[in-house]
Design a protein around this motif. Structure first.
Motif, PDB file in Angstrom:
ATOM      1  N   VAL A  59       0.807  -1.214   0.000  1.00 23.76           N
ATOM      2  CA  VAL A  59       0.000   0.000   0.000  1.00 23.76           C
ATOM      3  C   VAL A  59       0.847   1.274   0.000  1.00 23.76           C
ATOM      4  O   VAL A  59       0.447   2.286  -0.554  1.00 23.76           O
ATOM      5  N   ASP A  60       2.041   1.231   0.581  1.00 22.72           N
ATOM      6  CA  ASP A  60       2.913   2.406   0.601  1.00 22.72           C
ATOM      7  C   ASP A  60       4.053   2.303  -0.414  1.00 22.72           C
ATOM      8  O   ASP A  60       4.948   3.139  -0.442  1.00 22.72           O
ATOM      9  N   GLY A  61       4.038   1.233  -1.219  1.00 23.84           N
ATOM     10  CA  GLY A  61       5.067   1.057  -2.241  1.00 23.84           C
ATOM     11  C   GLY A  61       6.388   0.520  -1.720  1.00 23.84           C
ATOM     12  O   GLY A  61       7.355   0.407  -2.471  1.00 23.84           O
ATOM     13  N   SER A  62       6.454   0.144  -0.441  1.00 19.53           N
ATOM     14  CA  SER A  62       7.729  -0.261   0.152  1.00 19.53           C
ATOM     15  C   SER A  62       8.093  -1.722  -0.136  1.00 19.53           C
ATOM     16  O   SER A  62       9.261  -2.080  -0.050  1.00 19.53           O
ATOM     17  N   ASN A  63       7.112  -2.566  -0.397  1.00 20.13           N
ATOM     18  CA  ASN A  63       7.331  -4.009  -0.551  1.00 20.13           C
ATOM     19  C   ASN A  63       8.009  -4.596   0.699  1.00 20.13           C
ATOM     20  O   ASN A  63       8.747  -5.560   0.628  1.00 20.13           O
ATOM     21  N   ARG A  64       7.731  -3.956   1.852  1.00 20.08           N
ATOM     22  CA  ARG A  64       8.340  -4.332   3.131  1.00 20.08           C
ATOM     23  C   ARG A  64       7.833  -5.701   3.572  1.00 20.08           C
ATOM     24  O   ARG A  64       6.650  -5.996   3.463  1.00 20.08           O
ATOM     25  N   ARG A  65       8.753  -6.527   4.099  1.00 22.59           N
ATOM     26  CA  ARG A  65       8.371  -7.823   4.632  1.00 22.59           C
ATOM     27  C   ARG A  65       7.681  -7.624   5.979  1.00 22.59           C
ATOM     28  O   ARG A  65       8.196  -6.969   6.869  1.00 22.59           O
ATOM     29  N   LYS A  66       6.531  -8.172   6.124  1.00 18.73           N
ATOM     30  CA  LYS A  66       5.753  -8.156   7.361  1.00 18.73           C
ATOM     31  C   LYS A  66       4.920  -9.426   7.375  1.00 18.73           C
ATOM     32  O   LYS A  66       4.649  -9.970   6.319  1.00 18.73           O
ATOM     33  N   PRO A  67       4.472  -9.959   8.461  1.00 19.73           N
ATOM     34  CA  PRO A  67       4.704  -9.505   9.821  1.00 19.73           C
ATOM     35  C   PRO A  67       6.122  -9.815  10.269  1.00 19.73           C
ATOM     36  O   PRO A  67       6.857 -10.514   9.576  1.00 19.73           O
ATOM     37  N   ASP A  68       6.481  -9.296  11.429  1.00 20.80           N
ATOM     38  CA  ASP A  68       7.817  -9.547  11.958  1.00 20.80           C
ATOM     39  C   ASP A  68       7.879 -10.862  12.730  1.00 20.80           C
ATOM     40  O   ASP A  68       8.880 -11.566  12.666  1.00 20.80           O
ATOM     41  N   LEU A  69       6.827 -11.163  13.470  1.00 16.09           N
ATOM     42  CA  LEU A  69       6.750 -12.377  14.289  1.00 16.09           C
ATOM     43  C   LEU A  69       5.293 -12.818  14.357  1.00 16.09           C
ATOM     44  O   LEU A  69       4.400 -12.059  13.979  1.00 16.09           O
ATOM     45  N   ILE A  70       5.069 -14.017  14.857  1.00 16.91           N
ATOM     46  CA  ILE A  70       3.710 -14.454  15.173  1.00 16.91           C
ATOM     47  C   ILE A  70       3.671 -14.903  16.623  1.00 16.91           C
ATOM     48  O   ILE A  70       4.699 -15.238  17.218  1.00 16.91           O
ATOM     49  N   THR A 126      15.393 -16.093  18.673  1.00 16.97           N
ATOM     50  CA  THR A 126      14.868 -17.178  19.497  1.00 16.97           C
ATOM     51  C   THR A 126      13.519 -17.685  18.995  1.00 16.97           C
ATOM     52  O   THR A 126      12.975 -18.630  19.563  1.00 16.97           O
ATOM     53  N   ALA A 127      12.988 -17.087  17.943  1.00 19.95           N
ATOM     54  CA  ALA A 127      11.708 -17.530  17.381  1.00 19.95           C
ATOM     55  C   ALA A 127      11.884 -18.887  16.705  1.00 19.95           C
ATOM     56  O   ALA A 127      12.941 -19.207  16.167  1.00 19.95           O
ATOM     57  N   VAL A 128      10.832 -19.678  16.746  1.00 21.08           N
ATOM     58  CA  VAL A 128      10.841 -20.984  16.087  1.00 21.08           C
ATOM     59  C   VAL A 128      10.460 -20.784  14.625  1.00 21.08           C
ATOM     60  O   VAL A 128       9.372 -20.286  14.332  1.00 21.08           O
ATOM     61  N   PRO A 129      11.342 -21.128  13.693  1.00 23.04           N
ATOM     62  CA  PRO A 129      11.026 -20.948  12.273  1.00 23.04           C
ATOM     63  C   PRO A 129       9.858 -21.832  11.847  1.00 23.04           C
ATOM     64  O   PRO A 129       9.812 -23.010  12.187  1.00 23.04           O
ATOM     65  N   LEU A 130       8.915 -21.242  11.163  1.00 28.56           N
ATOM     66  CA  LEU A 130       7.744 -21.963  10.676  1.00 28.56           C
ATOM     67  C   LEU A 130       7.521 -21.617   9.210  1.00 28.56           C
ATOM     68  O   LEU A 130       7.883 -20.533   8.755  1.00 28.56           O
ATOM     69  N   PRO A 143      13.221 -15.176   7.344  1.00 29.76           N
ATOM     70  CA  PRO A 143      11.857 -14.703   7.547  1.00 29.76           C
ATOM     71  C   PRO A 143      11.067 -14.693   6.227  1.00 29.76           C
ATOM     72  O   PRO A 143      11.644 -14.711   5.152  1.00 29.76           O
ATOM     73  N   ASN A 144       9.741 -14.623   6.380  1.00 25.74           N
ATOM     74  CA  ASN A 144       8.877 -14.585   5.207  1.00 25.74           C
ATOM     75  C   ASN A 144       7.677 -13.691   5.478  1.00 25.74           C
ATOM     76  O   ASN A 144       7.526 -13.165   6.580  1.00 25.74           O
ATOM     77  N   ASN A 145       6.841 -13.525   4.474  1.00 26.13           N
ATOM     78  CA  ASN A 145       5.689 -12.621   4.558  1.00 26.13           C
ATOM     79  C   ASN A 145       4.438 -13.258   5.143  1.00 26.13           C
ATOM     80  O   ASN A 145       3.385 -12.639   5.159  1.00 26.13           O
ATOM     81  N   VAL A 146       4.539 -14.482   5.620  1.00 25.37           N
ATOM     82  CA  VAL A 146       3.414 -15.134   6.280  1.00 25.37           C
ATOM     83  C   VAL A 146       3.669 -15.201   7.784  1.00 25.37           C
ATOM     84  O   VAL A 146       2.855 -14.758   8.588  1.00 25.37           O
ATOM     85  N   PHE A 147       4.834 -15.721   8.174  1.00 28.29           N
ATOM     86  CA  PHE A 147       5.189 -15.918   9.578  1.00 28.29           C
ATOM     87  C   PHE A 147       6.216 -14.910  10.105  1.00 28.29           C
ATOM     88  O   PHE A 147       6.484 -14.886  11.297  1.00 28.29           O
ATOM     89  N   GLY A 148       6.845 -14.116   9.233  1.00 29.64           N
ATOM     90  CA  GLY A 148       7.964 -13.294   9.675  1.00 29.64           C
ATOM     91  C   GLY A 148       9.109 -14.209  10.088  1.00 29.64           C
ATOM     92  O   GLY A 148       9.419 -15.171   9.403  1.00 29.64           O
ATOM     93  N   TYR A 149       9.696 -13.920  11.235  1.00 27.50           N
ATOM     94  CA  TYR A 149      10.743 -14.789  11.772  1.00 27.50           C
ATOM     95  C   TYR A 149      10.134 -15.999  12.453  1.00 27.50           C
ATOM     96  O   TYR A 149      10.835 -16.909  12.834  1.00 27.50           O
ATOM     97  N   ALA A 150       8.828 -15.981  12.643  1.00 29.52           N
ATOM     98  CA  ALA A 150       8.021 -17.089  13.133  1.00 29.52           C
ATOM     99  C   ALA A 150       7.659 -16.933  14.599  1.00 29.52           C
ATOM    100  O   ALA A 150       7.630 -15.828  15.121  1.00 29.52           O
ATOM    101  N   GLY A 151       7.397 -18.072  15.264  1.00 27.17           N
ATOM    102  CA  GLY A 151       6.724 -18.071  16.551  1.00 27.17           C
ATOM    103  C   GLY A 151       7.566 -17.685  17.740  1.00 27.17           C
ATOM    104  O   GLY A 151       8.671 -18.187  17.920  1.00 27.17           O
ATOM    105  N   LEU A 152       7.005 -16.797  18.553  1.00 30.01           N
ATOM    106  CA  LEU A 152       7.660 -16.411  19.805  1.00 30.01           C
ATOM    107  C   LEU A 152       7.680 -17.584  20.767  1.00 30.01           C
ATOM    108  O   LEU A 152       6.684 -18.267  20.941  1.00 30.01           O
ATOM    109  N   ILE A 153       8.807 -17.799  21.368  1.00 30.45           N
ATOM    110  CA  ILE A 153       8.951 -18.814  22.413  1.00 30.45           C
ATOM    111  C   ILE A 153       9.403 -18.068  23.670  1.00 30.45           C
ATOM    112  O   ILE A 153      10.589 -17.894  23.914  1.00 30.45           O
TER     113      ILE A 153
END
Length: 171
Positions: A59-70, A126-130, A143-153
């Motif tokens: 939406v802002d043209g940044s193509n920024r990866r989000k979310p950061d974590l889940i 320390t996030a669990v990659p998913l 990281p990816n655009n679905v999970f970010g760095y993934a799950g907080l532990i």
């Protein structure tokens, strides 16, 4: 404004939004902002919640990866109006997990209080990659655009054998 808050040592854990499952549905501030730590929602099997918004931010043209974590965001026990309790779902239920993780981290390691970049880095490391079958954009690893760095532990942050000694904070 969010950059100023981050520079002042305020950790902005924000809800990614509930417009999933399509890609590029993180489209509202503050979740789309690079200075905010956007939190998506997972269920009790560490799958991405169907409603959890995904990146990349277009939406802002940044193509920024989000979310950061889940974090857990499905059927989370919470207080509800009129002196009651109930189970609620949403990324607004997941974001407080990240805020709580930072509070625990800063309590255990007072010398990193206010260092948002370093604290975010610890959560990411320390996030669990998913991952899952869905990919949004060109990010297919972690990281990816679905999970970010993934799950907080969160418990991992307090384990003496894992969290201590904490790396020296960069200057």
């Amino acid at each position: 404004m969010l950059e100023n808050m981050r520079a002042a040592g305020v950790f902005m854990a924000v809800a990614a939004g509930n417009d999933g499952p399509d890609c590029s549905t993180i489209s509202d501030p503050p979740a789309l902002d690079g200075a905010a730590v956007s939190i998506g929602a997972s269920d009790n099997s560490d799958s991405i919640a169907s409603f959890s918004s995904r990146g990349p931010v277009l939406v802002d043209g940044s193509n920024r990866r989000k979310p950061d974590l889940i974090a857990p965001g499905v059927n989370v026990r919470s207080s509800v109006p009129f002196n009651g309790y109930g189970n609620l779902s949403g990324t607004s239920m997941a974001a407080p997990h990240a805020a709580g993780a930072v509070a625990l981290l800063w309590s255990a390691f007072p010398h990193i209080r206010g260092n948002v970049d370093y604290s975010q880095s610890i959560l990411q490391q320390t996030a669990v990659p998913l991952s899952m079958g869905q990919s949004c954009g060109t990010d297919t690893g972690v990281p990816n655009n679905v999970f970010g760095y993934a799950g907080l532990i969160i418990w991992l942050l307090t384990m003496p054998s894992i969290a201590r000694p904490l790396p020296v904070m960069p200057r």
